[in-house]
Design an enzyme around this catalytic site. Sequence first.
Site, short mmCIF file in Angstrom:
data_model
loop_
_atom_site.label_atom_id
_atom_site.label_comp_id
_atom_site.label_asym_id
_atom_site.label_seq_id
_atom_site.Cartn_x
_atom_site.Cartn_y
_atom_site.Cartn_z
N CYS A 114 0.82 -1.23 0.00
CA CYS A 114 0.00 0.00 0.00
C CYS A 114 0.85 1.27 0.00
O CYS A 114 0.39 2.32 -0.43
CB CYS A 114 -0.94 0.01 1.20
SG CYS A 114 -1.99 -1.44 1.26
N HIS A 257 -3.84 6.81 1.35
CA HIS A 257 -4.09 5.51 0.71
C HIS A 257 -5.49 5.07 1.09
O HIS A 257 -5.87 5.11 2.26
CB HIS A 257 -3.04 4.51 1.19
CG HIS A 257 -3.47 3.10 0.99
ND1 HIS A 257 -3.85 2.62 -0.23
CD2 HIS A 257 -3.62 2.06 1.87
CE1 HIS A 257 -4.20 1.35 -0.11
NE2 HIS A 257 -4.09 0.99 1.16
N ASN A 287 -9.96 -0.96 -2.04
CA ASN A 287 -8.54 -0.74 -1.75
C ASN A 287 -7.72 -1.32 -2.90
O ASN A 287 -7.67 -2.54 -3.07
CB ASN A 287 -8.22 -1.43 -0.41
CG ASN A 287 -6.76 -1.31 -0.01
OD1 ASN A 287 -5.90 -1.00 -0.83
ND2 ASN A 287 -6.48 -1.57 1.25
N1 COA Z 1 -19.40 -9.52 5.83
C1 COA Z 1 -20.09 -9.75 6.96
N2 COA Z 1 -19.53 -9.98 8.15
C2 COA Z 1 -18.19 -9.99 8.20
C3 COA Z 1 -17.39 -9.77 7.08
C4 COA Z 1 -18.05 -9.52 5.84
N3 COA Z 1 -17.38 -9.27 4.71
N4 COA Z 1 -16.10 -9.82 7.44
C5 COA Z 1 -16.07 -10.07 8.76
N5 COA Z 1 -17.34 -10.19 9.23
C6 COA Z 1 -17.78 -10.45 10.60
C7 COA Z 1 -16.73 -11.15 11.42
O1 COA Z 1 -16.81 -12.54 11.21
C8 COA Z 1 -17.15 -10.76 12.83
O2 COA Z 1 -18.21 -11.56 13.21
P1 COA Z 1 -18.37 -12.02 14.76
O3 COA Z 1 -18.53 -10.75 15.53
O4 COA Z 1 -19.59 -12.87 14.71
O5 COA Z 1 -17.12 -12.76 15.07
C9 COA Z 1 -17.66 -9.33 12.65
O6 COA Z 1 -17.97 -9.20 11.25
C10 COA Z 1 -16.69 -8.26 13.07
O7 COA Z 1 -15.44 -8.56 12.47
P2 COA Z 1 -14.19 -7.65 12.71
O8 COA Z 1 -13.06 -8.23 11.94
O9 COA Z 1 -14.00 -7.38 14.17
O10 COA Z 1 -14.69 -6.28 12.03
P3 COA Z 1 -13.98 -4.89 11.97
O11 COA Z 1 -14.89 -3.85 12.44
O12 COA Z 1 -12.59 -4.93 12.51
O13 COA Z 1 -13.84 -4.68 10.40
C11 COA Z 1 -12.17 -4.72 8.72
C12 COA Z 1 -13.03 -5.54 9.65
C13 COA Z 1 -11.28 -5.66 7.94
C14 COA Z 1 -13.06 -3.95 7.77
C15 COA Z 1 -11.31 -3.72 9.56
O14 COA Z 1 -10.64 -4.40 10.58
C16 COA Z 1 -10.34 -2.97 8.74
O15 COA Z 1 -10.68 -2.25 7.84
N6 COA Z 1 -9.07 -3.08 9.07
C17 COA Z 1 -8.04 -2.39 8.35
C18 COA Z 1 -7.84 -3.07 7.04
C19 COA Z 1 -6.99 -2.29 6.13
O16 COA Z 1 -7.00 -1.10 6.13
N7 COA Z 1 -6.24 -3.02 5.34
C20 COA Z 1 -5.42 -2.48 4.37
C21 COA Z 1 -4.28 -1.83 5.00
S1 COA Z 1 -3.48 -1.04 3.83
#
Ligand code: COA
Length: 330
Positions: A114, A257, A287
């Site tokens: 990224c 980004h 992304n």
């Molecule tokens: N659709 C529906 N539910 C989903 C899902 C999807 N696509 N992906 C995950 N879930 C569920 C999980 O299983 C979890 O369920 P549970 O509570 O029953 O266990 C719940 O949603 C919450 O998951 P969690 O991972 O805690 O969500 P979050 O709020 O952290 O969001 C991301 C997940 C990935 C969106 C977030 O962590 C994020 O954006 N992180 C940074 C990623 C990033 O920027 N990456 C690139 C870096 S350059």
Amino acid sequence: MPKSTIKGLGFYVPENIVTNHDLTKIMDTSDEWIKERTGIKERRWVNDDKLSTSLMGTYAAKKAISDSGLDKNDIDFIIFSTLSPDYYFPGSGVLLQKNLGIKEVGALDVRNQCSGFIYGLSIADQYIKSGMYKNILVVGSEIHSGGLDKSSRGRSVSVIFGDGAGAAVVSATDSDSCILSTHLHSEGKFAEELAVIKPATTFWIDKIVKNDDESYFPYMNGNFVFKNAVVRFEQVIFEALNYSNLKTEDINLLITHQANLRISQYIQKRLKLTDSQVFNNIMKYGNTTAASIPIALTEAYQSNLIKKGDIVVLAAFGSGFTWGSALIKW
Ligand code: COA
């Protein structure tokens, strides 16, 4: 000492639009969840086998060269940033060179995910300041879609990523409209928190025997990445501002980004920036890793959101972890 400026910009995204609703047909997810957690409404996923990372980069590069008013033969160095190269080797820079028909200039591949475009921009800036080159093509291009786990198992990663390419021509200038500084960082102890582990020299393809082996799909410790991203983005933006004795009020446009809209909004809030000081387009493209900043910068520029004399801040964070910023006086 010569300075460097962005002389031309261009981007290319594949035609195939994949909406959140489309994803609900192949995995257990919902439009509401994706929009609420990431801000993404749709992304582009390549559905044409002939389209490669280097070819998309070539399309973006052609537009950037045309926008710069230069000829392809004026380009004296190529920097290609990607985590999704056409081949294991050689890198995509030489393939873009072949596609463009540029003769025998150096071509360098950057592997900084990224942050790849910011790293590429920084290298270009330094080469130009040293007098070694005058017009450098910096490209970020990614095809994520082929390597994602599109089952429910991979949903927390695969809904985020999109395909696309962006490019900039970075040229020598005497003007004060130039790249004022760039700042690069990494923290290798978190290398495996956002990574594709296989295939690799530690796990050659012939050792991948089981189809349910998850380790050749992207792994992302999402919460951990999020928490690190918001801290590092803020630090590296202030590092750039402090270097030029500028304040957040001086920013005309911040382009981070496009990792997650919530990350961008959090940074906007922390820096107390108005909506007009920040540009986001993750809603449309997801992304796109190394391509996200040049795509966003090109869109902002083509929408006349950047005018001469503006202070533009670019900032990235991602796998490695790596992060960086660039401060540009337009
Ligand atoms: N659709 C529906 N539910 C989903 C899902 C999807 N696509 N992906 C995950 N879930 C569920 C999980 O299983 C979890 O369920 P549970 O509570 O029953 O266990 C719940 O949603 C919450 O998951 P969690 O991972 O805690 O969500 P979050 O709020 O952290 O969001 C991301 C997940 C990935 C969106 C977030 O962590 C994020 O954006 N992180 C940074 C990623 C990033 O920027 N990456 C690139 C870096 S350059």
